[in-house]
Design a protein around this motif. Structure first.
Motif, PDB file in Angstrom:
ATOM      1  N   UNK A   1      10.658  -8.365  -7.532  1.00 26.99           N
ATOM      2  CA  UNK A   1      10.325  -7.002  -7.924  1.00 26.99           C
ATOM      3  C   UNK A   1      10.730  -6.015  -6.828  1.00 26.99           C
ATOM      4  N   UNK A   2      11.213  -4.829  -7.212  1.00 27.67           N
ATOM      5  CA  UNK A   2      11.375  -3.788  -6.208  1.00 27.67           C
ATOM      6  C   UNK A   2      10.037  -3.091  -5.997  1.00 27.67           C
ATOM      7  N   UNK A   3       9.930  -2.353  -4.922  1.00 25.73           N
ATOM      8  CA  UNK A   3       8.653  -1.732  -4.561  1.00 25.73           C
ATOM      9  C   UNK A   3       8.212  -0.733  -5.616  1.00 25.73           C
TER      10      UNK A   3
ATOM     11  N   UNK B   1      11.190  -4.274   5.250  1.00 27.22           N
ATOM     12  CA  UNK B   1      11.736  -4.346   3.900  1.00 27.22           C
ATOM     13  C   UNK B   1      13.246  -4.573   3.951  1.00 27.22           C
ATOM     14  N   UNK B   2      13.784  -5.033   2.833  1.00 24.39           N
ATOM     15  CA  UNK B   2      15.240  -5.142   2.652  1.00 24.39           C
ATOM     16  C   UNK B   2      15.641  -4.132   1.583  1.00 24.39           C
ATOM     17  N   UNK B   3      16.699  -3.384   1.855  1.00 25.37           N
ATOM     18  CA  UNK B   3      17.144  -2.319   0.958  1.00 25.37           C
ATOM     19  C   UNK B   3      18.582  -2.590   0.528  1.00 25.37           C
TER      20      UNK B   3
ATOM     21  N   UNK C   1       0.862  -1.183   0.000  1.00 22.25           N
ATOM     22  CA  UNK C   1       0.000   0.000   0.000  1.00 22.25           C
ATOM     23  C   UNK C   1       0.896   1.229   0.000  1.00 22.25           C
ATOM     24  N   UNK C   2       0.658   2.142  -0.934  1.00 19.73           N
ATOM     25  CA  UNK C   2       1.454   3.356  -1.033  1.00 19.73           C
ATOM     26  C   UNK C   2       0.552   4.576  -0.900  1.00 19.73           C
TER      27      UNK C   2
ATOM     28  N   UNK D   1      12.997   2.229  -5.239  1.00 18.28           N
ATOM     29  CA  UNK D   1      13.581   1.460  -6.340  1.00 18.28           C
ATOM     30  C   UNK D   1      14.653   0.482  -5.876  1.00 18.28           C
ATOM     31  N   UNK D   2      15.128   0.633  -4.636  1.00 15.44           N
ATOM     32  CA  UNK D   2      16.167  -0.256  -4.107  1.00 15.44           C
ATOM     33  C   UNK D   2      15.610  -1.202  -3.043  1.00 15.44           C
ATOM     34  N   UNK D   3      14.303  -1.212  -2.857  1.00 13.39           N
ATOM     35  CA  UNK D   3      13.704  -1.914  -1.720  1.00 13.39           C
ATOM     36  C   UNK D   3      12.780  -3.038  -2.155  1.00 13.39           C
ATOM     37  N   UNK D   4      12.778  -4.109  -1.358  1.00 17.53           N
ATOM     38  CA  UNK D   4      11.849  -5.212  -1.554  1.00 17.53           C
ATOM     39  C   UNK D   4      11.183  -5.545  -0.220  1.00 17.53           C
ATOM     40  N   UNK D   5       9.889  -5.860  -0.234  1.00 14.69           N
ATOM     41  CA  UNK D   5       9.194  -6.166   1.022  1.00 14.69           C
ATOM     42  C   UNK D   5       9.590  -7.533   1.578  1.00 14.69           C
TER      43      UNK D   5
END
Length: 364
Positions: free
Chosen positions: A291-293, A325-327, A275-276, A348-352
């Motif tokens: 996928x990145x966020x 998240x992991x960045x 959710x954004x 763009x560098x983050x994944x949940x």
């Protein structure tokens, strides 16, 4: 992200390859275009039918200038900067996004602020320095400005006016790398040797005030300056950088850095929902493995701010409010660990890593 057509009401030539553009903001957009010193505007245009976005720091100062101003240096081989410097004219409408960025943070006690700028890096540095001095909170400012020759100095008159107006609290030092015999100031570059030489006088001038550093310009200059400052024991949290030419220095294979939601860390497990919050609206996206966020949100046409999609422009800076998240470690070229601790990230560098996450592009 949504753009707004702002009219260029004035253009001034700052040097042979640089210009300032002043924008008039309609009354109904004043709130949206309020800004902090050090923030940037994203300019959007088209080239051969392809949308292009570039970021330019605001050189105007909140509370001092009634109009927004960006100061642009023409980049050889560039698309947007030559257009802005050479062809944009008074009366033109230019599509821009609302101001973004977190280069500057409020300083809560009287501080000696040492500011290092090279070339067009003076834009956000001057905005921040003037804001600190105009607000008269007891700060002292040392501004070191590096250029090739005196005729390439951008915003030269304004820099000198600030130095004269606040002579009791501001010192400006110019250094030229290619000046001819008529230049009687310091020669060279703002490099490790220069910082090592001058740090004792900056420290002596602090009058027991804590020191922090702001720098903007090419990555090489900032790397060298930061290295020299660290040899004097200056902590990374006291060094703030803004780059115009950063290249991400990780390959994506290193373990990610953990960032927890500022409000809730969420529950670990297979991610089902992102959710954004953008512009007061909510967007939802299902996450696909790998996928990145940012990519997930763009897939559902979320109106999120972005440009490079490589972690170098900071347009997609956002705050994780719920979840885990992991960045990619390369984020530390733009943000500091203390920023990550607050939940800030680059989408763009983050994944949940949790079952769901909530990320806010407004609360930065």
């Amino acid at each position: 992200m949504a753009t707004y057509p702002l009219r260029v009401v004035e253009k001034s030539i700052e040097a042979e390859d640089a210009a300032s553009l002043y924008f008039d903001v309609p009354q109904d957009l004043k709130g949206a275009f309020s800004y902090r010193p050090g923030q940037f505007l994203t300019v959007e245009t088209e080239n051969e039918g392809e949308a292009i976005a570039r970021q330019y720091s605001l050189s105007s100062t909140p509370g001092t200038h009634q109009r927004l101003r960006i100061t642009v240096k023409k980049i050889e081989g560039g698309v947007v900067s030559p257009w802005l410097v050479d062809r944009a004219s008074e009366g033109d409408l230019i599509e821009v996004q609302i101001p973004r960025g977190r280069f500057f943070k409020d300083i809560n006690e009287p501080t000696h602020v040492v500011m290092l700028a090279a070339g067009s890096g003076i834009a956000p540095i001057l905005s921040i320095g003037r804001w600190l001095l105009e607000n008269d909170a007891g700060h002292k400012v040392t501004l070191v400005y590096g250029n090739r020759t005196p005729d390439t100095v951008i915003l030269a008159d304004e820099v000198e006016n600030v130095a004269e107006k606040f002579a009791d609290r501001c010192v400006v030092q110019h250094i030229m790398s290619r000046a001819n015999g008529n230049w009687d100031g310091e020669r060279g570059r703002i490099d490790r040797e220069f910082v090592t030489k001058h740090f004792p006088e900056w420290d002596d001038r602090s009058d027991d005030l804590p020191m922090i550093f702001y720098m903007c310009g090419p990555e090489g200059f900032m790397d060298a300056a930061e290295s020299a400052l660290q040899q004097f024991g200056v902590p990374l949290k006291s060094i703030h950088r803004e780059s115009f030419d950063m290249i991400l220095e990780d390959d994506g294979d290193e373990p990610g850095l953990e960032v927890l939601g500022a409000d809730s860390p969420g529950e670990l497990g297979a991610t089902t929902k992102i959710v954004a919050v953008v512009g007061g609206e909510e967007y939802e996206a299902d996450w696909a493995e790998g996928e990145d966020i940012l990519a997930a949100l763009l897939r559902v046409d979320a109106d999120v701010p972005f440009s490079c999609q490589e972690g170098t422009c900071s347009s997609c800076i956002s705050k994780l409010t719920e979840g885990n998240i992991a960045v990619r470690p390369g984020v530390l070229q733009t943000l500091r660990q203390e920023d990550l601790d607050e939940g800030l990230t680059l989408a763009c560098l983050s994944q949940p890593k949790s079952k769901s996450i909530r990320i806010d592009f407004d609360e930065i």
